[in-house]
Structure formats: structure tokens, C-alpha cells
Write a protein that holds these residues in place. Sequence first.
Motif: not given
Length: 431
Positions: A369-373, A318-323, A361-366
Motif C-alpha cells: 500500500k505505497g503512499r503517494t506523494c 496516482p489518483k488514489k491515496f495508496y498505490t 522516500h523509498y521506504v514510504h512508496v515501495h
Amino acid sequence: MNFKGIILIVCAVIFSVASYSFDKNCVTSKCHTDFKKFKIIHSPVEEDCESCHEKTGKHEFKLFYKDVNQVCTDCHEDRGGGKFLHGALKMKKCIFCHNPHGGDTKALIRTKRVDATCFECHDRETKEGKYIHGPNISGNCSICHDAHSSDNRYLLISPQEQLCVNCHTDKNYTNSGKKMHTALEDGCTGCHNPHASSFKYQLITSPKKICSECHSDLVDQAKQALYKHPPVNDGKGCVNCHDPHGSLYDNNLKDNQVSLCLSCHNKPIIGTDGKDYNIFKILTENPQKHGPIREGNCAGCHNPHGSNFYKILVAQYPKKFYTPYEKKRYSLCFECHEANLAENPETTVDTNFRNGSENLHYVHVHKKKGRTCRACHMAHASKLPKHIREETPFGKWDIPINFTINKNGGSCSPGCHRGYKYNRINPEKYQ
């Protein structure tokens, strides 16, 4: 005997010697005075013309043999023992190249320079070009070619793969530990014209084209890539990173991958957040290195020739901060990391970043406005374990994360939410 008698005897001797000289040594005669003009006179001419010529009448001579070469080999070693014969020798015509009476060189070549004799048969175009090989410009073809015969094609004095390093000793990698460019296995002429060229180093074509002769797939990739690596397309092109002759490193790189990359990436580079990043500084100041960095493998994540993914990454990220989360968007990470660490909401084995069995990890990305790594991890190196950031960029604000880790879990108190703890053994209760 009176004085007059002595004079008569002396005159008779002088006449006798003179007569012999005129008969036996044509160099002193009135007919062949031009022989004296040579810097070097063939020894039979100086000593006795009848070493090669047989007198058949008054000032009439013929060679001892019809085969001129046989006359030469009576004294000179037969030079025709090689697998490949010079055309003149094959036709048994030593005199095509040599003057049998004398010359300006030790070999009695017919011309003042060796190449002038060669060009009486060979194309003079071998000297045409802005860049001319040293032996060629000096007119000394015999530096590379045997004028008589050879076991090597083109009458080379050594096998082609050995010939060039006779002079270019710095390119002799025997016992050096260097891996030779495969193009050199059959000699240098795959890339260089041994006589002359319009291109520097006597390359057979322009430097930017020459690599495409063998590496067309990589050259096409570099041209078509959406995100281009400047060294591939700028200046010297491929040789910015590769040694075209040989190297201690794989793929003929000039240095190990990390050192080579840092020779350019030792200055600020604008990141996707608009901020300057100096990779050399990041790696130097942060002891916790990402796995590919520890292994010295920058190409594990970046394609040095160009890519359709930003930052010339080898796969999508992902290029964006949120996705919003989609597995394919993290193809880069999942080349090494298991996708389960982001896809299973409950687990006790996929990740240690969990509260009991709840996969954080699941909580943050799903999220919508999912947080990328990159929200929590540094891609190259960090001071904290697991490549955790001390701060995360958010526009003009560097958000502190305040991450801590302990035996069974840890905590964070970032600027983006209140502080939370997690514990794998005794899970924390969240309200």
C-alpha cells in the motif's frame, strides 16, 4: 433724351442679358428645370454650361473631349494615381457614380446614399447578416474604401492591418507593450467579416469554430480529453482565458497564469478525497509555494485545454491515496524531480529525507500500500518546508503529521504510525 427713349434702352439691356442667360445658363431654361431640384448644383452648371459643353448648333452641344474623364480632370485632380483603380475609373467613366450636373451630396453621387451607388455594381449581399458593420449600416462605404484608387487591395484607404484601428483605437497596440495575436498581422479579416455576418462582432463563423481554423490541434485535444476544463467548452470558450486581439502575456492570456486561474479557482472545489478545496485560500494562507506556483506556471502541472489525466494534469500521477510504486505512475513529478529519490533504497545524494543512507522516500512508496506523494506533501502550498502537510486526509479523518525538521534530520508522529526520528549524520536505530 426723353423718357420713352430711356425705357427703350433699358428694355434692350434686359433683353440682351436674358438672351445671354438663356444661351449660357441652361439651369434657367425651360428644358433643364430639373437641375434646380438638386441640393447641390455642380458649379459649372450654375455658372456656365459651356465650361464642359461646346455648342454645335441650335441647342445642340457636345463635350469638349471624347474622354469624359478628361473633361472632369480639367478642373478636378486626377484621382487615378493609386496601384489599384476602381473599375469605373479604369473604364474612364466618372459618370457611373457622379451626376455631372448636381446631386444631394457634396460629391454629387447619383444616389442619396453612397452605398446605393455602390450596389449598382457590387453585390448587395455584403449587407446581409444579423450583425452589420457600422459604416456599412450607415451606407458610408468611403469610411473604409477609396472610391477612385488606392495602393491597397479592395481600394482600402489604409493597409488592412492599420485600417481597423483608425476607428477601433483600443485595439491599436503600437507602443503598448502588448503582443498582438498573430492572426492580426495581416489584418482583422481572418476572423471578422468587414461588412456583415450572422455572428456577433461580425465573426466569420461561430466563436467555438473560429479558433479551430488555426488551432485545430488544441480544439481536437479539448474535445477528446477524458478530463475537460469547463472554460474551454462552456460559454465563450477560448475567449474566457485568451484575448483574441492582443495581450501583455504569452499566448494572449487575459492575465498572468496564476491570477487568471484564480479568477475561477477562488471558490471551493471538490478534491479526490471528497473534500472542498479553495486554491485561492490555500495559496493565500500558505507561504511555502510549490515551484511551478512560485514561477507563475500553473500549466507546468495542468493542461488548461483538457487532459487524459485526472485534474487535467499534464502527465500521469496516482489518483488514489495508496498505490504500488511504478515509475510511470509518477511521470508528472519526475518531469521536475529525479526519479532516483524514490527508486534507490540507499543514497547520500538523491534526497535529504534519509536516516543515514536509508532512503525514507523509498521506504514510504515501495509498499504493498505505497503512499503517494499527496500523503505527506501539498501540491500547491503549505505552511511547512518541503510542502509538508500539517494534516493528511484519510476518509473523514484528517490525520495529523506532526512533522519537525532540524539541521541533520527531523521527526514525525502521525496518526498512521508511532513517532519516528531520522538523522542523516547519526542514523536512528529502528526496532
